[in-house]
Scaffold this active site. Structure first.
Site, mmCIF file in Angstrom:
data_model
loop_
_atom_site.group_PDB
_atom_site.id
_atom_site.type_symbol
_atom_site.label_atom_id
_atom_site.label_comp_id
_atom_site.label_asym_id
_atom_site.label_seq_id
_atom_site.Cartn_x
_atom_site.Cartn_y
_atom_site.Cartn_z
ATOM 1 N N ARG A 64 -4.883 -1.307 -1.455
ATOM 2 C CA ARG A 64 -5.150 -1.685 -2.850
ATOM 3 C C ARG A 64 -6.537 -1.255 -3.285
ATOM 4 O O ARG A 64 -6.729 -0.767 -4.403
ATOM 5 C CB ARG A 64 -4.950 -3.191 -3.024
ATOM 6 N N GLN A 82 -1.371 -7.972 -9.384
ATOM 7 C CA GLN A 82 -2.770 -8.164 -8.979
ATOM 8 C C GLN A 82 -3.372 -9.354 -9.724
ATOM 9 O O GLN A 82 -4.095 -10.170 -9.145
ATOM 10 C CB GLN A 82 -3.602 -6.913 -9.285
ATOM 11 N N TYR A 141 1.594 1.434 -8.551
ATOM 12 C CA TYR A 141 1.900 1.332 -7.107
ATOM 13 C C TYR A 141 0.915 0.454 -6.329
ATOM 14 O O TYR A 141 -0.098 0.058 -6.868
ATOM 15 C CB TYR A 141 2.168 2.685 -6.459
ATOM 16 N N GLU A 142 1.277 0.114 -5.125
ATOM 17 C CA GLU A 142 0.527 -0.865 -4.307
ATOM 18 C C GLU A 142 0.423 -2.223 -5.002
ATOM 19 O O GLU A 142 -0.600 -2.911 -4.883
ATOM 20 C CB GLU A 142 -0.868 -0.344 -3.956
ATOM 21 N N GLY A 143 1.474 -2.645 -5.670
ATOM 22 C CA GLY A 143 1.448 -3.906 -6.414
ATOM 23 C C GLY A 143 1.026 -3.640 -7.843
ATOM 24 O O GLY A 143 -0.117 -3.243 -8.074
#
Lengths: 592, 592
Positions: free
Chosen positions: B292, B439, B432-434
């Site tokens: 992240r 977040q 992407y990546e959450g």
């Protein structure tokens, strides 16, 4: 994803935010009625949904091709354009004596929104034809009108605006394209123009180019520019000396050819003067103001399309369990953060639509009111609102399309989904027809001082009057609408005084530095007031027993805008009032 | 457009905003010195400038191709990746006992920024390899480490993260991919994974897939997910039962293959368990936090690249006459509105960089400080800042890239210019990546309550301490920096109390509704405080006689941020404090 023209919201905005009912009552629109207008818009909506919208994705992937100077549009486009003109849609706002239907700019603006929601690449073409019609009506000779107007009004031929050259984009003073007087009273045009939308295509038999160029003895700068009409084919059927040299590979609106045009490779392209020599820029501005509103409508249009697609996806896609939801995965629309995104998209779109439609009504009244003073103040109001309509709507077009991608998650990044196309398409609108920075400068430097500031003061007074009515509204669903919108309007009022003072005091940098945040601030206050007008009308209808669920929706949307978007006004005011303070050090900061 | 790694700004940010000097003084970084770090970064910058950056545009146009299950990257990519690993860049942060250089996460973060400025499509690959290295260090058996770590550390092999399935994106509980125990202690993996970055490619001889899957007897939900290592080629050289089925046609990062991976078409792909059965999600989160941060750095990176390109264009392109300028056309950088755009781009980039680097320093200290309490509080700080670093940086990555297009005017919409590619590339990072919504939820629901709120309170106290120092600073170039930043921090403080109360009071919807504006508010306050730290350091150096023009630039940039960007804090606070008010009516407003 299908598009469904939001005709009820469009009609409600026309009637309750843009003054359509008042204009009807004042006799501006002759025998038009609200019912007839609704019928026309429903018909337009069906055409947009069923004929144009299905072409949007294929137009994006197929794009346009250039071969031997000829541009071929994507499969189905020629047929769709033909059906569209055949149905009379191009002629809707055109003058009756040249085959048009003479319907209001406001009504046509609603249609322009729908064509562009269906496909921005389709919608931009007729915008340019409409501009040329206006220029010819205002400045063309009887001969030019007789030869070209009817076919442009019907859409049998299209038109282009040839302004930009490599060294002359925002700065038209730098135009170099040349025009020489011929013995027969015509002119010979030579030069290169770039970024010419629909400069060449296969949709129609002829294309009418309006071209800015300089006579040999013209003064330098903008006072030496003349406007010429240069047809692709002359009346005797011979091909004029103008050709498409290349087409651009763009981020979006792939189905719309963007051409580099070469005039006068051989003996010079034959052109006819429009208006007077060296007065071409004034003629061009005639058409540019309405084109700016049309581009603003493109912003609304793409935002609406992106919102519909995101809403649909959020209802279908299930992930995670929303607060308070039953076992299992919830549709993502149940998640508060997704709701915030969707409400932001819808609220921004509704506010921008209202501002655009208000501008359109101002244009109508400026032309149609029987009272000269009313025409003048409507003209000033439309002039004031035009840069706001153009810049705010196209800015939010990009923002809303970007949020639309986000709502889709990873699927939004895949081209097949279509959400990304909306973002790519939307991104041109803040640039063309005068960048949004130029709109902001126009607003602050030229529009605020209109009638010594009376135009903007009247507009702010009208916003305040709306809020007074909201304050009296006791429906609990309004929440903090009144106080939040009042704060935004007072911020606008103070920032306006600041800018007027700076412009009057010959301190333009003070106003120019904050022009962009000022325009946004104006739009938040004006958009909020317009949504409040609609919410008040909805509350009245509810009180009268109307159970249409769209009415409570309008109150909720207005409240969301006031409590979550308009609250940004104070920060924008602070920024505007900071003036040119930062500019002292700007060059310092930009070289490190 | 060329990219020039901004090493002096990077080093200054590390030292004066992210605590690099303090970490050195505290002995966290062994024999590393500021000079050595600078030398390494200059070398990395040269590689990014000279080898990677020139491939960015061709990578975009050539993309990647899939044929018979094999993915071919764009011309020059294999050679560039080889040279990059050869030079040791992949190994920079890796463990020394597996061939790594053991250098700080902070130092590597600065490098990650540069790789991604040079090309986001290049930079994302090694991020995944790094994640796999971390997962294997933390959870891998000695055997797995022995077989895979050294080659992953060097970059001779790359790794992937296989989480997403069509029905399981943000919601990993829905994963269906199956794993069955084999007699030899290995597992057989069967299922489909989508959106797998660099899932297949020709850069390396082998690819190590980390795959989330379920055992037959696993509990439902996230507590029944296990993590497996599945190599493309087994140790004996035979091809494992895993293949790339298709690649996605994406909006951007075209040179990075995004694959649908099929595991176990035949007998099942051979996999090895990483960590314990049914504890796979915890293992995945080990690597996800650092990934992240890396994606946040991508946001910084693309913003920096877009800024450099816009700045270059604004210096070269001449249009119009700026206020107070001499006769003729001015470079557009002289126009106040363009200056505002460029300053906004630079200030947002600098703030996001500082937040990312602060996060990296927190990760380093959490691992390296000799004091356990210091490690714990650093861990909490890094945990708190990670979602802010990821979401804010990637949001501004899109905003800055979009402004970059705008500064270019019409040229920005033409793909050849390259400005549009930055926008297309940037748009994936908030997803992407959450997603950034996730977040924000992570920040509000899990990070604010850390140590009963002490972590966030400590962070706010540190911001306040910075502002006290700004208040004492008499350099006039600071303008209203102190008061504007103080207002932003107090807004953050109040909004924090509101969210903490909502979470503690079991009213999650109240906090969830405002999570996204809360995260932005946090970033404005934190970013402003970080820029103020740098401005204070610059003022000190100026007072000491240092005439580097970058120092006054840092003060001017901080002032611009405070007076023009941080002033948005109050509106965000109002929005957060509005809580879930709007949610009552949200569904109402979203169906009309």
């Amino acid at each position: 994803m299908v598009y469904r023209a939001p005709v009820p919201d469009i009609v409600f905005t026309m009637r309750h935010a843009a003054g359509f009912d008042r204009a009807l009552a004042d006799g501006l629109y002759e025998d038009l009625t609200a019912d007839l207008a609704t019928t026309i818009l429903e018909e337009a909506g069906r055409f947009a949904n069923d004929v144009i919208a299905p072409l949007n994705r294929e137009g994006d992937t197929a794009g346009v091709t250039l071969k031997d100077g000829a541009v071929t549009t994507a499969p189905g486009w020629k047929e769709a354009y033909g059906a569209w003109t055949e149905a009379g849609w191009n002629a809707l706002p055109g003058p009756v004596n040249f085959g048009g239907q003479g319907l209001p700019v406001l009504l046509n603006s609603a249609c322009v929104e729908m064509w562009n929601s269906a496909s921005m690449a389709f919608g931009i073409g007729p915008v340019l034809t409409m501009g040329a019609i206006e220029a010819l009506i205002a400045h063309g000779t009887d001969d030019l009108r007789a030869r070209y107007l009817a076919k442009l009004v019907s859409g049998e031929w299209t038109a282009t605006m040839n302004l930009t050259e490599p060294q002359a984009g925002s700065d038209l003073a730098a135009i170099r394209c040349r025009a020489e007087r011929a013995a027969d009273g015509t002119y010979r045009i030579k030069g290169q123009k770039i970024f010419i939308t629909y400069g060449e295509h296969d949709l129609t038999d002829n294309i009418v180019h309006l071209v800015l160029a300089r006579l040999p003895d013209a003064p330098t700068g903008t006072r030496g520019i003349s406007l010429f009409l240069v047809p692709k084919f002359l009346s005797d059927g011979t091909r004029n000396d103008v050709r498409c040299h290349s087409i651009e590979h763009k981020l979006g609106i792939h189905a719309s050819p963007t051409c580099t045009m070469i005039f006068g490779d051989h003996d010079g392209a034959v052109g006819w003067l429009v208006g007077e020599e060296n007065r071409g820029l004034a003629c061009m501005f005639t058409m540019m103001n309405n084109a700016r509103l049309a581009v603003g409508l493109q912003g609304v249009a793409i935002a609406e399309r992106a919102y519909q697609q995101a809403l649909h996806y959020a209802n279908e896609r299930r992930q995670g369990r929303a607060p308070g939801a039953a076992e299992g995965m919830s549709p993502i629309i149940e998640h508060p953060d997704v709701q915030r995104n969707l409400l932001t998209m819808k609220a921004l779109t509704a506010a921008a639509r209202a501002i655009c439609y208000m501008t359109a009504e101002g244009i109508d009244r400026a032309h149609r009111d029987s009272d000269e003073k009313a025409r003048q103040s409507a003209y000033e109001r439309a002039s004031l609102l035009t840069p706001v309509a153009k810049a705010f709507s196209t800015d939010i077009g990009v923002e809303v399309a970007s949020l639309g991608v986000q709502v889709h998650g990873g699927m939004g990044y895949i081209e097949e989904t279509g959400a990304a196309q909306h973002l790519r398409d939307a991104r041109i609108a803040p640039i063309y027809e005068g960048t949004n920075g130029i709109q902001a400068i126009d607003l602050v430097m030229r529009k605020l001082p209109l009638a010594d500031g009376a135009a903007v003061r009247a507009q702010i007074a009208a916003m305040r009057a709306t809020i007074v009515r909201v304050t009296k509204e006791t429906h609990p669903a309004f929440g903090q609408t009144a106080s939040r919108l009042r704060d935004a309007i007072e911020s606008l009022d103070r920032a306006t005084s600041y800018c007027l003072k700076a412009v009057a005091g010959n301190a333009p940098a003070q106003a120019l530095a904050g022009a962009t945040p000022y325009l946004r601030l104006f739009a938040l206050a004006q958009g909020g007031a317009a949504l409040a007008e609609m919410a008040l009308a909805a509350a009245g209808l509810i009180a009268g027993g109307d159970s249409d669920p769209a009415h409570p929706a309008r109150i909720a949307l207005c409240r969301f805008f006031a409590e979550n978007i308009a609250v940004g006004a104070k920060g924008l005011e602070d920024t505007v009032m900071g003036g040119a303070g930062f500019l002292d050090d700007a060059r310092l900061a930009l070289v490190s």
